[in-house]
Design an enzyme around this catalytic site. Structure first.
Site, PDB file in Angstrom:
ATOM      1  N   GLU A 157       0.879  -1.172   0.000  1.00 14.19           N
ATOM      2  CA  GLU A 157       0.000   0.000   0.000  1.00 14.19           C
ATOM      3  C   GLU A 157       0.914   1.220   0.000  1.00 14.19           C
ATOM      4  OE1 GLU A 157      -3.372   0.121   0.017  1.00 14.19           O
ATOM      5  OE2 GLU A 157      -3.725  -2.032   0.125  1.00 14.19           O
ATOM      6  N   CYS A 188      -2.164   9.609   2.399  1.00 14.90           N
ATOM      7  CA  CYS A 188      -1.672   9.023   1.139  1.00 14.90           C
ATOM      8  C   CYS A 188      -2.584   9.320  -0.037  1.00 14.90           C
ATOM      9  CB  CYS A 188      -1.509   7.516   1.302  1.00 14.90           C
ATOM     10  SG  CYS A 188      -3.018   6.719   1.864  1.00 14.90           S
TER      11      CYS A 188
HETATM   12  P1  NAD Z   1       8.043   4.709   5.161  1.00 19.87           P
HETATM   13  O1  NAD Z   1       8.095   3.900   3.932  1.00 19.87           O
HETATM   14  O2  NAD Z   1       9.178   5.620   5.460  1.00 19.87           O
HETATM   15  O3  NAD Z   1       7.887   3.789   6.454  1.00 19.87           O
HETATM   16  C1  NAD Z   1       6.937   2.760   6.538  1.00 19.87           C
HETATM   17  C2  NAD Z   1       7.459   1.666   7.443  1.00 19.87           C
HETATM   18  O4  NAD Z   1       8.655   1.122   6.897  1.00 19.87           O
HETATM   19  C3  NAD Z   1       7.788   2.124   8.849  1.00 19.87           C
HETATM   20  O5  NAD Z   1       7.287   1.170   9.769  1.00 19.87           O
HETATM   21  C4  NAD Z   1       9.305   2.192   8.878  1.00 19.87           C
HETATM   22  O6  NAD Z   1       9.853   1.843  10.127  1.00 19.87           O
HETATM   23  C5  NAD Z   1       9.725   1.165   7.831  1.00 19.87           C
HETATM   24  N1  NAD Z   1      10.943   1.554   7.119  1.00 19.87           N
HETATM   25  C6  NAD Z   1      11.347   2.802   6.801  1.00 19.87           C
HETATM   26  N2  NAD Z   1      12.512   2.762   6.104  1.00 19.87           N
HETATM   27  C7  NAD Z   1      12.854   1.463   6.000  1.00 19.87           C
HETATM   28  C8  NAD Z   1      13.955   0.760   5.403  1.00 19.87           C
HETATM   29  N3  NAD Z   1      14.939   1.421   4.799  1.00 19.87           N
HETATM   30  N4  NAD Z   1      13.975  -0.582   5.482  1.00 19.87           N
HETATM   31  C9  NAD Z   1      12.983  -1.255   6.098  1.00 19.87           C
HETATM   32  N5  NAD Z   1      11.938  -0.639   6.684  1.00 19.87           N
HETATM   33  C10 NAD Z   1      11.860   0.692   6.648  1.00 19.87           C
HETATM   34  O7  NAD Z   1       6.659   5.497   5.078  1.00 19.87           O
HETATM   35  P2  NAD Z   1       6.094   6.572   6.081  1.00 19.87           P
HETATM   36  O8  NAD Z   1       6.931   7.804   5.994  1.00 19.87           O
HETATM   37  O9  NAD Z   1       5.858   5.980   7.416  1.00 19.87           O
HETATM   38  O10 NAD Z   1       4.664   6.850   5.421  1.00 19.87           O
HETATM   39  C11 NAD Z   1       4.494   7.748   4.380  1.00 19.87           C
HETATM   40  C12 NAD Z   1       4.344   7.055   3.052  1.00 19.87           C
HETATM   41  O11 NAD Z   1       3.386   6.032   3.142  1.00 19.87           O
HETATM   42  C13 NAD Z   1       3.815   7.979   1.968  1.00 19.87           C
HETATM   43  O12 NAD Z   1       4.497   7.725   0.776  1.00 19.87           O
HETATM   44  C14 NAD Z   1       2.351   7.584   1.838  1.00 19.87           C
HETATM   45  O13 NAD Z   1       1.783   7.877   0.594  1.00 19.87           O
HETATM   46  C15 NAD Z   1       2.415   6.140   2.118  1.00 19.87           C
HETATM   47  N6  NAD Z   1       1.130   5.668   2.619  1.00 19.87           N
HETATM   48  C16 NAD Z   1       0.381   4.842   1.855  1.00 19.87           C
HETATM   49  C17 NAD Z   1      -0.852   4.427   2.310  1.00 19.87           C
HETATM   50  C18 NAD Z   1      -1.741   3.517   1.512  1.00 19.87           C
HETATM   51  O14 NAD Z   1      -2.707   3.023   2.081  1.00 19.87           O
HETATM   52  N7  NAD Z   1      -1.479   3.269   0.254  1.00 19.87           N
HETATM   53  C19 NAD Z   1      -1.301   4.853   3.555  1.00 19.87           C
HETATM   54  C20 NAD Z   1      -0.487   5.679   4.298  1.00 19.87           C
HETATM   55  C21 NAD Z   1       0.731   6.077   3.835  1.00 19.87           C
END
Ligand code: NAD
Length: 457
Positions: free
Chosen positions: A209, A243
């Site tokens: 997602e 998002c």
């Molecule tokens: P993110 O990708 O930075 O983090 C998401 C998760 O991944 C967190 O739990 C984090 O600890 C982990 N993570 C971060 N970097 C990592 C790495 N290098 N290796 C492994 N794990 C890692 O996202 P965010 O900043 O928490 O959320 C924002 C993003 O999420 C935006 O792009 C938004 O559009 C998207 N989003 C999508 C939806 C959807 O339903 N499609 C919903 C909410 C947010």
């Protein structure tokens, strides 16, 4: 228990078949429901501590959504999990055919920070309803909500069934290095790719997602005041950190001035003359994101807003006038309370601009012309969207929620959450009272008969 030990314990628990038992699943969800109802005020408080989310938005966009997903799953668990009889193929005559929904096994759910409670718990409901074990990794950027989620889960579940592992990148990477039966990730596109690579290592099925740059089109026939009101709501809810928020506006020049005026009025109506003083306007989650967002404001003309306060991670609701397509604000997903406005004259202009980006998670079109709306909806590929409103498609559990292309793989909500976390196993049961000989060797002289049979297959 360290991560490999936790997974080992969950594997043994799944192997015991306990999670497949329907009454076990139902009572687990009921216990979760009771705990979530009891802890609602704590959840609201944690969300406020993390980024000053108002109680109203916390209930509307987090706790109530989770509770309605839970209610639906508890009510429909029996029918969703029942093997579904399908029409048998004549080629297998005599036979019957059924689809069995079986849990994948040990699942890992990784959640983001922007709706830190809802986006963590909603997939857990689907996974538990479908009979899986779960390790949930909430976001480290919303520590109060994450700690609360851990305490809620520990109060409800045996850790061999559902457990929370808190932490950031190292912990998530350690989790991803294990062998899971299903991965469910919500977050950014770059991390989504890391998750997809980890999944590929063991050919683990995955839901991603993700995000994207979601366009919002306002044409010359749109009801301008209503469009402005609904865009202000969908863009600035959660401080723009949604998002599926409209990422950029595509507006017909003939209605631009009227729209900007209406937009200004709606922002003032919602958040007052100084939104920094409004209790309803959340903050940016941390200074890293604050800095990323304020960089987008450099060298741009702000039609409203543009002010910020780093100490409080505050950025005003902002409308930017006609940024160039290669500007910072038009490069990637904004994910904050900044809305760039770009004018379009023709549908070719729309194609050129929307075509610059990967397939978005959402698309919105405000118009009075049904044919135009239909053309837009059918012309572009996007996760989901709304005509004459923003983000509300999320609220209908009968609609799948998910992206396409770079905005994600798979979907969930309502029954689809249950299906996402279930393997659909097709089984044919053959009758033994008749055995048509056509398919057996020797084949000599049987080809014509086979071709006739295949026509009915
Ligand atoms: P993110 O990708 O930075 O983090 C998401 C998760 O991944 C967190 O739990 C984090 O600890 C982990 N993570 C971060 N970097 C990592 C790495 N290098 N290796 C492994 N794990 C890692 O996202 P965010 O900043 O928490 O959320 C924002 C993003 O999420 C935006 O792009 C938004 O559009 C998207 N989003 C999508 C939806 C959807 O339903 N499609 C919903 C909410 C947010």
């Amino acid at each position: 228990m360290n991560i490999p030990e936790l997974l080992l314990a969950q594997k043994a628990f799944f192997a015991s078949q306990t999670t497949k038992d329907l009454s076990f699943r139902k009572s687990s969800l009921q216990r979760l429901q009771a705990e979530l109802v009891k802890r609602e005020n704590d959840i609201v408080a944690a969300l406020h501590q993390d980024f000053k989310k108002s109680a109203y938005e916390a209930v509307m966009t987090e706790t109530s959504i989770v509770l309605s997903e839970l209610k639906l799953a508890i009510k429909n668990l029996g029918s969703w999990s029942k093997p579904k009889r399908v029409r048998p193929s004549i080629l297998n005559f005599p036979s019957s055919a059924k689809i069995y929904k079986e849990p994948y096994g040990n699942t890992l759910i990784i959640a983001p920070w922007n709706y830190p409670y809802q986006l963590a718990i909603a997939p857990v409901i689907g996974a538990v309803a479908a009979g899986n074990t779960v390790v949930l990794k909430p976001s480290e950027l919303t520590p109060n909500t994450s700690a609360l989620i851990k305490s809620i889960i520990e109060n409800v579940f045996d850790s061999r069934h559902v457990a929370v592992v808190e932490g950031g990148i190292p912990e998530t990477q350690e989790l991803l290095a294990q062998r899971w039966d299903y991965l469910f990730f919500t977050g950014s596109v770059p991390v989504g790719k890391i998750v997809a690579k980890a999944a590929a290592e063991h050919l683990t099925p995955v839901t991603l997602e993700l995000g994207g740059k979601s366009p919002c089109i306002v044409d010359d026939s749109a009801s301008i005041d209503l469009a402005a009101k609904r865009i202000v709501w969908g863009k600035f809810i959660n401080g723009g950190q949604t998002c599926i928020a409209p990422d950029y506006l595509l507006i017909h020049p003939s209605v631009k001035d009227a729209f900007v005026e209406a937009f200004k009025k709606e922002v003032a109506k919602a958040y007052g003359e100084n939104p920094e003083n409004s209790e309803d306007f959340p903050r940016i989650v941390n200074t890293k994101n604050f800095d990323r967002l304020t960089k987008m404001l450099e060298n741009e003309t702000c039609l409203i807003g543009g002010t910020s306060n780093r100490e409080d991670c505050y950025i005003a609701p902002t409308l930017i006038d006609e940024p160039s397509l290669d500007s910072e604000v038009m490069k990637g997903e904004i994910f904050g309370p900044i809305l760039p406005l770009v004018t379009f004259h023709s549908e070719q202009d729309l194609e050129r601009i929307i075509g610059t980006y990967d397939k978005p998670l959402a698309l919105y079109v405000f118009t009075g012309k049904k044919a135009f709306a239909k053309r837009i909806i059918q012309r572009y590929s996007f996760g989901g969207g709304t005509i004459n409103d923003t983000t509300v498609h999320f609220a209908n559990h009968r609609l799948p929620f998910g992206g396409v292309g770079e905005s994600g793989i798979g979907g969930y909500h309502g029954k689809q959450s249950f299906d996402t976390f279930s393997h659909h196993k097709g089984v044919v049961s053959r009758g033994t009272w008749l055995d048509i000989p056509t398919r057996y060797a020797p084949y000599k002289g049987k080809l014509k008969q086979l071709k006739t049979l295949m026509k009915f297959g």
